[in-house]
Design a protein around this motif. Sequence first.
Motif, mmCIF file in Angstrom:
data_model
loop_
_atom_site.group_PDB
_atom_site.id
_atom_site.type_symbol
_atom_site.label_atom_id
_atom_site.label_comp_id
_atom_site.label_asym_id
_atom_site.label_seq_id
_atom_site.Cartn_x
_atom_site.Cartn_y
_atom_site.Cartn_z
ATOM 1 N N SER A 29 0.864 -1.162 0.000
ATOM 2 C CA SER A 29 0.000 0.000 0.000
ATOM 3 C C SER A 29 0.908 1.221 0.000
ATOM 4 N N PRO A 30 0.356 2.364 -0.292
ATOM 5 C CA PRO A 30 1.194 3.560 -0.338
ATOM 6 C C PRO A 30 1.874 3.821 1.006
ATOM 7 N N ARG A 31 2.967 4.536 0.960
ATOM 8 C CA ARG A 31 3.694 4.884 2.179
ATOM 9 C C ARG A 31 2.852 5.810 3.046
ATOM 10 N N ALA A 32 2.947 5.608 4.339
ATOM 11 C CA ALA A 32 2.231 6.456 5.290
ATOM 12 C C ALA A 32 2.977 7.780 5.422
ATOM 13 N N ASP A 33 2.246 8.850 5.489
ATOM 14 C CA ASP A 33 2.829 10.186 5.637
ATOM 15 C C ASP A 33 3.172 10.427 7.103
ATOM 16 N N TYR A 34 4.432 10.775 7.360
ATOM 17 C CA TYR A 34 4.904 10.969 8.736
ATOM 18 C C TYR A 34 4.089 12.045 9.457
ATOM 19 N N GLN A 35 3.846 13.158 8.789
ATOM 20 C CA GLN A 35 3.118 14.251 9.438
ATOM 21 C C GLN A 35 1.671 13.863 9.734
ATOM 22 N N ALA A 36 1.068 13.072 8.864
ATOM 23 C CA ALA A 36 -0.294 12.600 9.120
ATOM 24 C C ALA A 36 -0.312 11.681 10.337
ATOM 25 N N LEU A 130 9.849 4.663 13.614
ATOM 26 C CA LEU A 130 11.035 3.831 13.385
ATOM 27 C C LEU A 130 11.448 3.696 11.930
ATOM 28 N N GLY A 131 10.626 4.062 11.024
ATOM 29 C CA GLY A 131 11.027 3.940 9.632
ATOM 30 C C GLY A 131 9.844 4.121 8.721
ATOM 31 N N PRO A 132 10.111 4.063 7.432
ATOM 32 C CA PRO A 132 8.996 4.224 6.493
ATOM 33 C C PRO A 132 8.025 3.046 6.613
ATOM 34 N N LEU A 133 6.784 3.368 6.837
ATOM 35 C CA LEU A 133 5.735 2.356 6.971
ATOM 36 C C LEU A 133 4.748 2.508 5.829
ATOM 37 N N THR A 134 4.131 1.414 5.466
ATOM 38 C CA THR A 134 3.025 1.516 4.525
ATOM 39 C C THR A 134 1.800 1.954 5.327
ATOM 40 N N GLN A 135 0.774 2.406 4.631
ATOM 41 C CA GLN A 135 -0.441 2.824 5.331
ATOM 42 C C GLN A 135 -1.057 1.656 6.082
ATOM 43 N N ARG A 139 -1.658 1.624 10.124
ATOM 44 C CA ARG A 139 -2.969 1.387 10.746
ATOM 45 C C ARG A 139 -2.892 0.230 11.744
ATOM 46 N N ARG A 140 -2.156 -0.821 11.371
ATOM 47 C CA ARG A 140 -2.025 -1.971 12.255
ATOM 48 C C ARG A 140 -1.308 -1.595 13.568
ATOM 49 N N LEU A 141 -0.345 -0.673 13.481
ATOM 50 C CA LEU A 141 0.400 -0.240 14.667
ATOM 51 C C LEU A 141 -0.352 0.850 15.439
ATOM 52 N N GLY A 142 -1.459 1.337 14.899
ATOM 53 C CA GLY A 142 -2.208 2.410 15.566
ATOM 54 C C GLY A 142 -1.665 3.789 15.293
ATOM 55 N N CYS A 143 -0.900 3.923 14.225
ATOM 56 C CA CYS A 143 -0.304 5.207 13.869
ATOM 57 C C CYS A 143 -1.242 6.056 13.016
ATOM 58 N N LEU A 144 -2.221 5.408 12.414
ATOM 59 C CA LEU A 144 -3.218 6.087 11.585
ATOM 60 C C LEU A 144 -4.598 5.543 11.968
ATOM 61 N N PRO A 145 -5.636 6.363 11.739
ATOM 62 C CA PRO A 145 -6.989 5.882 12.063
ATOM 63 C C PRO A 145 -7.420 4.733 11.169
#
Length: 145
Positions: A29-36, A130-135, A139-145
């Motif tokens: 999936s696309p990379r997760a945006d750090y600021q988001a 910790l590093g570049p994550l996919t979206q 989400r699985r780590l709780g970094c995004l809704p």
Amino acid sequence: MASRRIVAFGMLAAGVVAVIGLGVLAGNSPRADYQAMRSFIVSRLSDEDLRRFDAQAREKYAAEYAVALEEHRASLQQQSKDRARCDDVAFRTRSPTACTISFGEMMPFDPIISSVAMRVEMQIMGACGLGPLTQREARRLGCLP
């Protein structure tokens, strides 16, 4: 000649389709945006949490700085003892390299420790920083809704 081009183009197209298909199957999936991610995580923290993170970071920084400063002072004392031998002309003549000053000895004290701001950021982001994550991973780590 034209048939070779058609075959080559067909093979190239099949390769592209295969790579895209594997990417979809692998779950890219696309990379997760750090600021988001940061905005989402900060929105879940209270003001008291942020103040506590800052206080802990300042405390840890001060402790590490004190240790580094003590190590630096001990190093300076050892260097001073080593330089005292250079006052002896016999030692200086026999060991000319022992009495030269290195560039590192002239540098001011500047310990290599994480700043308070970096420590607060690491506490806020946790595993999400910790590093570049996919979206999907975010989400699985709780970094995004």
